[in-house]
Design a protein around this motif. Structure first.
Motif, PDB file in Angstrom:
ATOM      1  N   MET A  23      -2.875 -12.995   8.569  1.00 43.46           N
ATOM      2  CA  MET A  23      -3.223 -12.601   7.204  1.00 43.46           C
ATOM      3  C   MET A  23      -4.541 -13.265   6.840  1.00 43.46           C
ATOM      4  O   MET A  23      -4.821 -14.379   7.298  1.00 43.46           O
ATOM      5  CB  MET A  23      -2.144 -13.049   6.212  1.00 43.46           C
ATOM      6  N   GLN A  25      -7.283 -14.144   3.464  1.00 46.79           N
ATOM      7  CA  GLN A  25      -7.400 -14.230   2.012  1.00 46.79           C
ATOM      8  C   GLN A  25      -8.821 -13.855   1.631  1.00 46.79           C
ATOM      9  O   GLN A  25      -9.790 -14.469   2.093  1.00 46.79           O
ATOM     10  CB  GLN A  25      -7.081 -15.635   1.519  1.00 46.79           C
ATOM     11  N   TRP A  35      -3.721 -12.114  -0.371  1.00 47.22           N
ATOM     12  CA  TRP A  35      -3.561 -12.152   1.086  1.00 47.22           C
ATOM     13  C   TRP A  35      -3.292 -10.746   1.587  1.00 47.22           C
ATOM     14  O   TRP A  35      -2.511 -10.005   0.988  1.00 47.22           O
ATOM     15  CB  TRP A  35      -2.412 -13.070   1.464  1.00 47.22           C
ATOM     16  N   GLN A  36      -3.938 -10.391   2.686  1.00 46.14           N
ATOM     17  CA  GLN A  36      -3.742  -9.072   3.272  1.00 46.14           C
ATOM     18  C   GLN A  36      -4.088  -9.117   4.755  1.00 46.14           C
ATOM     19  O   GLN A  36      -4.467 -10.162   5.275  1.00 46.14           O
ATOM     20  CB  GLN A  36      -4.578  -8.023   2.526  1.00 46.14           C
ATOM     21  N   PHE A  37      -3.958  -7.990   5.408  1.00 44.43           N
ATOM     22  CA  PHE A  37      -4.314  -7.901   6.821  1.00 44.43           C
ATOM     23  C   PHE A  37      -5.831  -7.741   6.939  1.00 44.43           C
ATOM     24  O   PHE A  37      -6.472  -7.262   6.007  1.00 44.43           O
ATOM     25  CB  PHE A  37      -3.628  -6.687   7.463  1.00 44.43           C
ATOM     26  N   ILE A 113       6.318 -14.130   4.719  1.00 47.43           N
ATOM     27  CA  ILE A 113       5.714 -12.884   4.238  1.00 47.43           C
ATOM     28  C   ILE A 113       5.866 -12.726   2.728  1.00 47.43           C
ATOM     29  O   ILE A 113       4.904 -12.422   2.022  1.00 47.43           O
ATOM     30  CB  ILE A 113       6.274 -11.656   4.984  1.00 47.43           C
ATOM     31  N   VAL A 117       2.807 -12.127   0.278  1.00 41.24           N
ATOM     32  CA  VAL A 117       2.708 -10.761  -0.245  1.00 41.24           C
ATOM     33  C   VAL A 117       3.927 -10.508  -1.138  1.00 41.24           C
ATOM     34  O   VAL A 117       4.864  -9.808  -0.756  1.00 41.24           O
ATOM     35  CB  VAL A 117       2.636  -9.728   0.904  1.00 41.24           C
TER      36      VAL A 117
END
Length: 141
Positions: A23, A25, A35-37, A113, A117
């Motif tokens: 992940m 930021q 936060w994401q891929f 997770i 998220v």
């Protein structure tokens, strides 16, 4: 939220290694999306899988290969068309390469997770992670 058809779609790389998922930021948050891929805009003539591979190299310095498309949707928080690709690491060590876009990165466990998220993941991505992260944990444990 309505789909933003005037903007290119976004391709995200879902990378699992040793039972953890990568992940990143963003420095500029998109609403609740902190936060994401690793992800970015799909360029003209580029497939979503190729965009996910390119963006991963640009953002975190990893060479990955897309192994399959996990799904597409209009993101409920941003209105952007999203494509998610499962990717595996070919070589490299993840680091914040694009310091203008990214603040930090983390390899998180399945149990983390929800903290990273809180609004939940796209169901096909969550199902993939449920399977792959358990498999990696079983191998490493």
């Amino acid at each position: 939220m309505a789909e933003q058809t005037d903007r290119p779609g976004i391709a995200a790389a879902v990378i699992v290694r040793d039972g953890r998922v990568l992940m990143v930021q963003r420095r500029v948050e998109e609403g609740e999306l902190s936060w994401q891929f690793p992800a970015g805009e799909i360029e003209a003539g580029e497939s979503p899988e190729a965009a996910a591979v390119r963006e991963t190299a640009e953002e975190v310095g990893l060479t990955v290969q897309a192994t399959r498309v996990l799904g597409e949707r209009v993101h409920p928080k941003t209105g952007r068309r999203m494509s998610y690709a499962a990717c595996e690491v070919v070589e490299g060590t993840a680091a914040v390469v694009d310091t203008e876009e990214l603040a930090e990165l983390a390899w998180i466990t399945h149990g983390q997770i929800a903290a990273f998220v809180p609004y939940g993941l796209f169901p096909p991505v969550q199902a993939y992670l449920d399977t792959e992260m358990r498999r990696g944990k079983d191998r490493s444990g």
